[in-house]
Every structure is written in C-alpha cells, then in structure tokens.
Design a protein around this motif. Structure first.
Motif, PDB file in Angstrom:
ATOM      1  N   GLY A   1       0.778  -1.232   0.000  1.00 15.40           N
ATOM      2  CA  GLY A   1       0.000   0.000   0.000  1.00 15.40           C
ATOM      3  C   GLY A   1       0.806   1.276   0.000  1.00 15.40           C
ATOM      4  N   VAL A   2       2.118   1.184   0.120  1.00 18.55           N
ATOM      5  CA  VAL A   2       2.969   2.374   0.171  1.00 18.55           C
ATOM      6  C   VAL A   2       3.568   2.619  -1.210  1.00 18.55           C
ATOM      7  N   GLY A   3       3.402   3.836  -1.734  1.00 19.54           N
ATOM      8  CA  GLY A   3       3.930   4.163  -3.046  1.00 19.54           C
ATOM      9  C   GLY A   3       5.450   4.144  -3.063  1.00 19.54           C
ATOM     10  N   LEU A   4       6.015   3.662  -4.152  1.00 17.88           N
ATOM     11  CA  LEU A   4       7.465   3.591  -4.308  1.00 17.88           C
ATOM     12  C   LEU A   4       7.923   4.643  -5.306  1.00 17.88           C
ATOM     13  N   LYS A   5       9.051   5.281  -5.013  1.00 15.33           N
ATOM     14  CA  LYS A   5       9.567   6.318  -5.893  1.00 15.33           C
ATOM     15  C   LYS A   5      10.300   5.748  -7.100  1.00 15.33           C
ATOM     16  N   SER A   6      10.904   4.571  -6.922  1.00 14.45           N
ATOM     17  CA  SER A   6      11.663   3.975  -8.026  1.00 14.45           C
ATOM     18  C   SER A   6      11.579   2.458  -7.947  1.00 14.45           C
TER      19      SER A   6
END
Length: 367
Positions: free
Chosen positions: A99-104
């Motif tokens: 559920g946590v967005g990833l930057k890369s």
C-alpha cells in the motif's frame, strides 16, 4: 520466496484474472497464443520491473485499454507482501508495496527474486559471447547492486570512447580525452573481471553436478572464464588485473585508432562452455544446449540461495520442448527447493508430475 496469487486487469490477453499458486511446482498448460507466457511474464515483472519480451510498458496493456493493473501477493524474507503495479499509456507507472507508493523500481529490489529460462535462452550456449556476458551481468547484479552501477558506467565510457575514435578526424581535440577514458575503463574493468571470474568459479561448483543429474550422468559440463590475454589470473588482486588490462590496452592503442573501435577491455569477455570435452557452442545438439543453459540457470538459483538463504522463484517457459523423457522428468520432479513455474503446450507433459498444481490456460482465462 513464494508467490501466493496474482491479479491481472487488462494485462496483455488477460481482461481479468485471479489465480492462486502452489508453493512447489506449478505447471501452466495450454495451446499456443493462449496466455501461458503472459502469466509468467507478469510474475517476472515484479522482480525486474520490466518485461523480457517488450520494449516498453505500453506493450503490456491490452490493445483497447488505457491502463493495466497487476497485484502480486507473496511471502519473502518471512514476511507477507502485496506488490502492485499500474501501467498507463503516455504516463508514468505507479508501484506500491503493501500500500505504500514507491519512488523507483530499485525499492522493490530483494522483495521478489526470479530466475527465468525461456526459449530465447537457448542462445546462451549457441550464440556469441555477448549473451553469456549479459547472463553474468544480470545474475551478479541481482546479488551485488554496486556491480550493476559499475557495468553501466563502463558501457557509457565505452560508447563515448567509440564516438571519439569514429569522429576524431572532424574534431582532433577530442583525442585528448582518449587516455582518460581508457584509464577509467581499465579501473572499472578490473573490478568487473574480478567479479565475473569469481561468479564463474561458483557456477563451476554447481552447474556440472546439475547438468550430470539432468543428463543421467552421460554428459560432463565444464566452464571457463575467458578475458583479455594479458590477464593471467582474473581472480588476482584488482590492482594486478588493472595493470595487466592497462598493458593490453596500450598494446592495442594504434589498432584502435585504425579500426575506430574499442578492441581492448572486458566488453569482449566470454564463458567458454564444453560438454564432454568439446565446445558446446559448436558441437552440442539442441537438447544438449537446452540442458547446459538450464544447468547455468539452476546454478544461478543455487548461488542466490547460498547468499540469501531463500530460493528465488524459478520461471521455466517452454523448457520441456525438445528434451528427452529423462530430462523432462528431471525438470518436473527433481528440481529441489523453492517454487517453480513451468509452461508447456502438450497436455501429456503434465502426466509425470508427482506433486504440485496444473493450471490450464485458454483464451486469457484459467479453466
């Protein structure tokens, strides 16, 4: 690492798919062009964050859709993960972990590791050195991220040096940079050679036994790492390898000017593969080539397990083709440990599976 389930929406031929998997062997059966490889490709995506068959993410989206969504549930490092990827036409993809967005994409590194063997990997044995270098680089990069950065920088330097060699007559001042590029390539190349040689040594500890088991003890596999001629021991200290590389590059300086190309460096390295004492590239049958390539891939899997104490997920796409009965039985029942996905076209190939799960794919659905 165990992939528990996958959900696909508008991914290639899959409008909507929910599938659960066995923690051991999963055999995916179906006719051609029904979606078997698409399913394996979707699993692989979460370890590489790219497709091994597509040039861009947009090719993975169903033809008349604007986006595609993939959700993978797995167990890794004794934790449960829910990985999600949303692919969009003309826009950046979005990646999430629990559920946590990833930057890369690099933030997914280590959550899901896979080893893929597909029909194109037959070239691992029978084609030129470039495919074997790519195999080495991909395998080592999964274990040593700093190695991947070194290889990337080396390639950039090689491209820049090649451009200078090709265009120096138009701008002679560019030649002042050649020695700088050559020195940096030797520095990086010495470390790359050391890593590759160490990895090939580890392959030699695993691959021959796997190959012998798969072939019923009738074939003996041998590997040798080959690099530039002045490097007498690629496992020597990096400084020693650097000095020997520099010697080789200096000796080829004039030849590089005349040919306008980089003739010296680790970008020409190779793994020399032999079966029963003769060159596998030249003399092996297609079945022998597949067995040798499979042995290298399974050895990669064993090395990953040795380093991480957890097997990567093994993806075998159409690997049963052109293997005899003994080798098919090895693939289906004697690959020990970890989770395995195997695709095949022929219904009878699943008959000898002693444990696991069979999934039949038909027209983008599991039936």
């Amino acid at each position: 690492m165990i992939v528990k389930s996958i959900h696909l929406h508008n991914y290639r031929s899959y409008r909507e798919l929910d599938a659960a998997f066995h923690p051991g062997v999963n055999v995916i059966v179906g006719e051609n062009a029904q979606g078997k490889t698409n399913l394996v490709e979707a699993i692989r995506y979460f370890s590489a964050c790219r497709s091994h068959r597509a040039r861009s993410d947009s090719e993975l989206i169903a033809f008349d859709a604007h986006d595609a969504r993939m959700v993978l549930e797995l167990e890794s490092r004794r934790r449960d993960f829910r990985l999600e990827a949303v692919l969009r036409r003309g826009a950046r993809r979005s990646l999430k972990s629990n559920g946590v967005g990833l930057k890369s994409a690099s933030e997914l590194s280590g959550i899901l590791n896979t080893v893929l063997f597909c029909p194109e990997d037959l070239s691992l044995i029978r084609e030129g050195a470039a495919v074997r270098r790519r195999f080495l680089d991909d395998a080592i990069s999964q274990l040593r991220p700093r190695y991947a950065a070194a290889v990337g920088e080396y390639r950039r330097l090689q491209e820049q040096k090649t451009r200078i060699l090709r265009d120096y007559q138009n701008d002679p001042s560019m030649t002042d940079l050649l020695d700088t590029y050559s020195l940096r390539m030797c520095r990086l190349g010495a470390g790359i050679i050391h890593y590759r040689a160490a990895y090939v040594r580890r392959l030699m500890e695993c691959a021959p036994n796997i190959h012998a088991d798969c072939s019923g003890g009738r074939e003996e596999l041998a590997l040798r790492y080959a690099t530039v001629s002045t490097v007498t021991d690629p496992l020597a200290p990096v400084q020693t390898v650097f000095e020997q590389l520099s010697e080789h590059m200096s000796a080829h300086r004039r030849a590089e000017w005349e040919s306008r190309s980089c003739l010296s460096g680790c970008h020409k390295d190779d793994i020399q593969v032999s079966i029963n004492g003769v060159s596998a590239r030249t003399f092996s049958s297609q079945g022998q080539s597949r067995t040798a390539a499979l042995a290298l891939k399974l050895a990669e899997r064993e090395i990953s397990f040795q380093d991480r104490e957890e097997y990567p997920v093994l993806l075998l796409d159409d690997v049963l083709s052109e293997l005899d009965t003994r080798r098919q039985e090895f693939v289906l029942n004697r690959i020990g440990g970890g989770q395995v996905f195997i695709t095949c076209c022929e219904e009878e190939k699943q008959g000898s599976l002693r444990a696991g799960k069979v999934l039949r794919v038909e027209n983008g659905r599991i039936v």
